[in-house]
Design a protein around this motif. Structure first.
Motif, PDB file in Angstrom:
ATOM      1  N   ALA A   1      -2.031  -6.859 -13.877  1.00 50.58           N
ATOM      2  CA  ALA A   1      -1.703  -7.967 -12.635  1.00 50.58           C
ATOM      3  C   ALA A   1      -2.841  -7.831 -11.532  1.00 50.58           C
ATOM      4  N   ARG A   2      -3.112  -6.743 -11.230  1.00 50.12           N
ATOM      5  CA  ARG A   2      -4.185  -6.417 -10.245  1.00 50.12           C
ATOM      6  C   ARG A   2      -5.579  -7.035 -10.711  1.00 50.12           C
ATOM      7  N   ALA A   3      -5.879  -6.877 -11.879  1.00 54.86           N
ATOM      8  CA  ALA A   3      -7.232  -7.367 -12.558  1.00 54.86           C
ATOM      9  C   ALA A   3      -7.102  -8.903 -12.462  1.00 54.86           C
TER      10      ALA A   3
ATOM     11  N   ASN B   1      -3.236 -10.980  -9.404  1.00 50.97           N
ATOM     12  CA  ASN B   1      -1.739 -11.249  -8.643  1.00 50.97           C
ATOM     13  C   ASN B   1      -1.426  -9.600  -8.066  1.00 50.97           C
ATOM     14  N   ARG B   2      -1.819  -9.660  -7.016  1.00 53.12           N
ATOM     15  CA  ARG B   2      -1.551  -8.491  -6.155  1.00 53.12           C
ATOM     16  C   ARG B   2      -0.210  -8.046  -5.712  1.00 53.12           C
ATOM     17  N   LYS B   3       0.572  -9.124  -5.475  1.00 55.95           N
ATOM     18  CA  LYS B   3       2.060  -9.060  -5.107  1.00 55.95           C
ATOM     19  C   LYS B   3       2.795  -8.627  -6.370  1.00 55.95           C
ATOM     20  N   GLU B   4       2.473  -9.130  -7.548  1.00 58.59           N
ATOM     21  CA  GLU B   4       3.044  -8.708  -8.937  1.00 58.59           C
ATOM     22  C   GLU B   4       2.698  -7.450  -9.028  1.00 58.59           C
ATOM     23  N   ALA B   5       1.655  -7.201  -8.958  1.00 58.60           N
ATOM     24  CA  ALA B   5       1.101  -5.630  -9.418  1.00 58.60           C
ATOM     25  C   ALA B   5       1.847  -4.691  -8.561  1.00 58.60           C
ATOM     26  N   ALA B   6       1.809  -4.726  -7.099  1.00 60.73           N
ATOM     27  CA  ALA B   6       2.650  -3.990  -6.380  1.00 60.73           C
ATOM     28  C   ALA B   6       4.053  -3.567  -6.682  1.00 60.73           C
ATOM     29  N   GLU B   7       4.694  -4.737  -7.069  1.00 61.77           N
ATOM     30  CA  GLU B   7       5.947  -4.674  -7.660  1.00 61.77           C
ATOM     31  C   GLU B   7       6.241  -3.793  -8.848  1.00 61.77           C
ATOM     32  N   PHE B   8       5.257  -3.772  -9.658  1.00 66.23           N
ATOM     33  CA  PHE B   8       5.218  -2.967 -11.074  1.00 66.23           C
ATOM     34  C   PHE B   8       4.946  -1.694 -10.657  1.00 66.23           C
ATOM     35  N   TYR B   9       4.021  -1.182  -9.687  1.00 68.32           N
ATOM     36  CA  TYR B   9       3.768   0.055  -9.294  1.00 68.32           C
ATOM     37  C   TYR B   9       5.012   0.746  -8.463  1.00 68.32           C
TER      38      TYR B   9
ATOM     39  N   LYS C   1       8.208   9.832  -9.653  1.00 68.56           N
ATOM     40  CA  LYS C   1       8.085   9.800  -8.240  1.00 68.56           C
ATOM     41  C   LYS C   1       6.821  10.553  -7.452  1.00 68.56           C
ATOM     42  N   ASP C   2       6.511  11.390  -8.334  1.00 66.79           N
ATOM     43  CA  ASP C   2       5.356  12.387  -7.827  1.00 66.79           C
ATOM     44  C   ASP C   2       3.927  12.022  -8.506  1.00 66.79           C
ATOM     45  N   ASN C   3       3.842  10.692  -9.071  1.00 64.33           N
ATOM     46  CA  ASN C   3       2.706  10.254  -9.581  1.00 64.33           C
ATOM     47  C   ASN C   3       1.714   9.805  -8.371  1.00 64.33           C
ATOM     48  N   GLU C   4       0.694  10.535  -8.171  1.00 65.71           N
ATOM     49  CA  GLU C   4      -0.283  10.181  -7.132  1.00 65.71           C
ATOM     50  C   GLU C   4      -1.110   8.878  -7.471  1.00 65.71           C
ATOM     51  N   GLU C   5      -1.706   8.821  -8.649  1.00 67.81           N
ATOM     52  CA  GLU C   5      -2.373   7.695  -9.042  1.00 67.81           C
ATOM     53  C   GLU C   5      -1.454   6.247  -8.748  1.00 67.81           C
ATOM     54  N   TYR C   6      -0.085   6.241  -8.911  1.00 71.37           N
ATOM     55  CA  TYR C   6       0.606   5.076  -8.679  1.00 71.37           C
ATOM     56  C   TYR C   6       0.650   5.043  -7.383  1.00 71.37           C
ATOM     57  N   LEU C   7       1.156   5.873  -6.584  1.00 73.36           N
ATOM     58  CA  LEU C   7       1.159   5.715  -5.072  1.00 73.36           C
ATOM     59  C   LEU C   7       0.013   5.486  -4.459  1.00 73.36           C
ATOM     60  N   SER C   8      -1.346   5.896  -4.862  1.00 66.45           N
ATOM     61  CA  SER C   8      -2.451   5.544  -4.391  1.00 66.45           C
ATOM     62  C   SER C   8      -2.774   3.731  -4.588  1.00 66.45           C
ATOM     63  N   ALA C   9      -2.310   3.429  -5.898  1.00 67.35           N
ATOM     64  CA  ALA C   9      -2.660   2.169  -6.325  1.00 67.35           C
ATOM     65  C   ALA C   9      -1.498   1.347  -5.402  1.00 67.35           C
ATOM     66  N   LEU C  10      -0.400   1.629  -5.203  1.00 70.88           N
ATOM     67  CA  LEU C  10       0.495   1.037  -4.405  1.00 70.88           C
ATOM     68  C   LEU C  10       0.003   0.813  -2.906  1.00 70.88           C
ATOM     69  N   CYS C  11      -0.406   1.825  -2.273  1.00 68.90           N
ATOM     70  CA  CYS C  11      -1.064   1.776  -0.809  1.00 68.90           C
ATOM     71  C   CYS C  11      -1.915   0.984  -0.691  1.00 68.90           C
ATOM     72  N   GLU C  12      -2.998   1.047  -1.679  1.00 68.56           N
ATOM     73  CA  GLU C  12      -4.093   0.077  -1.703  1.00 68.56           C
ATOM     74  C   GLU C  12      -3.807  -1.364  -1.448  1.00 68.56           C
ATOM     75  N   LEU C  13      -2.857  -1.806  -2.720  1.00 70.04           N
ATOM     76  CA  LEU C  13      -2.378  -2.918  -2.708  1.00 70.04           C
ATOM     77  C   LEU C  13      -1.510  -3.532  -1.536  1.00 70.04           C
ATOM     78  N   ARG C  14      -0.755  -2.538  -0.900  1.00 75.42           N
ATOM     79  CA  ARG C  14       0.043  -3.133   0.400  1.00 75.42           C
ATOM     80  C   ARG C  14      -0.853  -3.384   1.553  1.00 75.42           C
ATOM     81  N   LEU C  15      -2.166  -2.714   1.510  1.00 79.71           N
ATOM     82  CA  LEU C  15      -3.095  -2.875   2.767  1.00 79.71           C
ATOM     83  C   LEU C  15      -3.853  -4.384   2.261  1.00 79.71           C
ATOM     84  N   GLU C  16      -4.065  -4.548   1.101  1.00 77.54           N
ATOM     85  CA  GLU C  16      -4.600  -5.759   0.662  1.00 77.54           C
ATOM     86  C   GLU C  16      -3.821  -7.093   1.107  1.00 77.54           C
ATOM     87  N   LEU C  17      -2.368  -6.759   0.663  1.00 82.90           N
ATOM     88  CA  LEU C  17      -1.441  -7.819   1.084  1.00 82.90           C
ATOM     89  C   LEU C  17      -1.322  -8.169   2.647  1.00 82.90           C
ATOM     90  N   GLN C  18      -1.680  -7.228   3.340  1.00 80.79           N
ATOM     91  CA  GLN C  18      -1.331  -7.484   4.700  1.00 80.79           C
ATOM     92  C   GLN C  18      -2.290  -8.673   5.534  1.00 80.79           C
TER      93      GLN C  18
END
Length: 389
Positions: A351-353, A356-364, A372-389
């Motif tokens: 979705a990010r590629a 569709n950033r909003k949809e991508a954030a929902e999947f992450y 819950k402890d997956n750093e890769e997913y958390l990092s991607a979600l943080c980046e997407l939330r910043l992009e959506l601001q």
């Protein structure tokens, strides 16, 4: 009081007749901080043709005119640079700088107003004025590119073989034209290089264009020349890096762009190019990772994507095939296990590629709920939330 108001009205009317940044109706609906940074980089790194640094001083003074002392200093540096570089030809090239000075002094309420050089009628300008106007439009924002094309054409109607106007016209065409069988920018870039054979920026831009039309031999020869002529120029690096990315040499592109970023750390263009490289590299890696564990029919489709990617040099089609297949694999895995966090993250990546950033954030977010402890997913979600601001 009436006399003072009449005097101010008279001064304002005279100022409107000048040709300069203050009278060109430049809408400041752009990121002024980014524009200031780009102009400061041009000055610091001495980028562009011989008149480019002086233009950058003048344009930066306009961008920062509310800082009156700094702006006056910048205009004085513009005048000094023009006189150093153009000698007896300076007066015609100082028209815009003097117009900016007059406006700045008006804002500072300095009297008397003195305009050192007449600008001619607004209907027919000197080529030096058309040229500076065109470069201003080109540096300001994408919405002014077509006006840059028009102003460069007007300058070239008067000075057909001017090196700077021909280079600018080539760059403006490069940035504005649609893909056609014989794009005008290729012819113009060749002509500009006939006038100035050692312009490494034009060499690298022509290489990008020729590569898009499968003229690889000439393109790669130009790349070598550009990197030999001016290897530390960040503008050269960004276009050579773009060529490498377009032709799937992602590691080479990343290496070149990261070195360029050391010289111009705030370049949004280079940051964007790097992001594209990393995104495409990750998509390719994920594609092959999943193709190794899926069915033979899936592998066939991946190989079809590889064919577009490596042989037909059609990156857009390759990415469409890769993302379509990745989505199919992820959905199949979720049908077997709705709590498959890796599959949910894969849908987020697709979705990010696709933008569709909003949809991508929902999947992450869903992927993180599963792991819950997956750093890769958390990092991607943080980046997407910043992009959506």
């Amino acid at each position: 009081a009436t006399s003072f108001m009449a005097s101010m009205h008279c001064r304002a009317a005279r100022l409107q007749q000048l040709q300069c940044h203050f009278t060109w109706d430049l809408k400041k609906d752009v990121d002024l901080k980014n524009l200031s940074t780009r102009l400061q980089d041009h000055i610091k790194l001495q980028l562009g043709q011989r008149g480019a640094v002086a233009r950058s001083y003048s344009f930066l003074a306009y961008v920062r005119y509310s800082f009156h002392k700094e702006a006056l200093s910048l205009l004085n540096q513009s005048e000094e640079t023009i006189r150093e570089r153009h000698g007896d030809e300076s007066e015609r090239r100082l028209i815009v700088t003097y117009g900016d000075m007059a406006w700045l002094k008006y804002h500072l309420n300095l009297l008397p107003l003195q305009v050192k050089y007449p600008t001619g009628s607004s209907a027919s300008l000197l080529p030096e004025v058309y040229g500076e106007q065109a470069w201003t439009y080109l540096k300001l924002s994408k919405s002014y590119y077509l006006q840059a094309v028009d102003s460069f054409r007007k300058a070239l109607e008067i000075q057909t073989d001017d090196i700077e106007w021909n280079a600018g016209y080539a760059i403006a065409l490069f940035r504005t034209e649609e893909e056609t069988e014989e794009p005008p920018s290729i012819k113009q870039l060749h002509f500009a290089l006939e006038l100035n054979p050692d312009d490494a920026v034009l060499q690298s831009m022509l290489a990008v264009k020729l590569g898009a039309y499968k003229k690889y031999k000439e393109a790669e020869g130009l790349l070598k020349k550009a990197l030999k002529t001016d290897p530390d120029n960040p503008h050269v690096s960004r276009y050579v890096g773009k060529y490498f990315r377009n032709h799937h040499q992602l590691d080479e592109s990343i290496d070149l762009l990261e070195r360029a970023l050391k010289r111009t750390t705030q370049s949004s263009f280079i940051h964007h190019q790097l992001a594209l490289c990393y995104k495409r590299k990750k998509i390719a890696e994920q594609s092959h990772k999943y193709s190794s564990v899926e069915s033979s029919s899936d592998s066939c489709l991946f190989r079809f994507g590889d064919f577009h990617y490596h042989h037909k040099r059609n990156e857009a089609q390759a990415i469409v095939h890769y993302t379509k297949k990745l989505k199919k694999i992820a959905e199949r895995r979720l049908s077997r296990n709705p709590g498959d966090g890796e599959a949910l993250a894969l849908l987020g990546q697709v979705a990010r590629a696709e933008g569709n950033r909003k949809e991508a954030a929902e999947f992450y977010e869903k992927a993180l709920n599963c792991d819950k402890d997956n750093e890769e997913y958390l990092s991607a979600l943080c980046e997407l939330r910043l992009e959506l601001q």
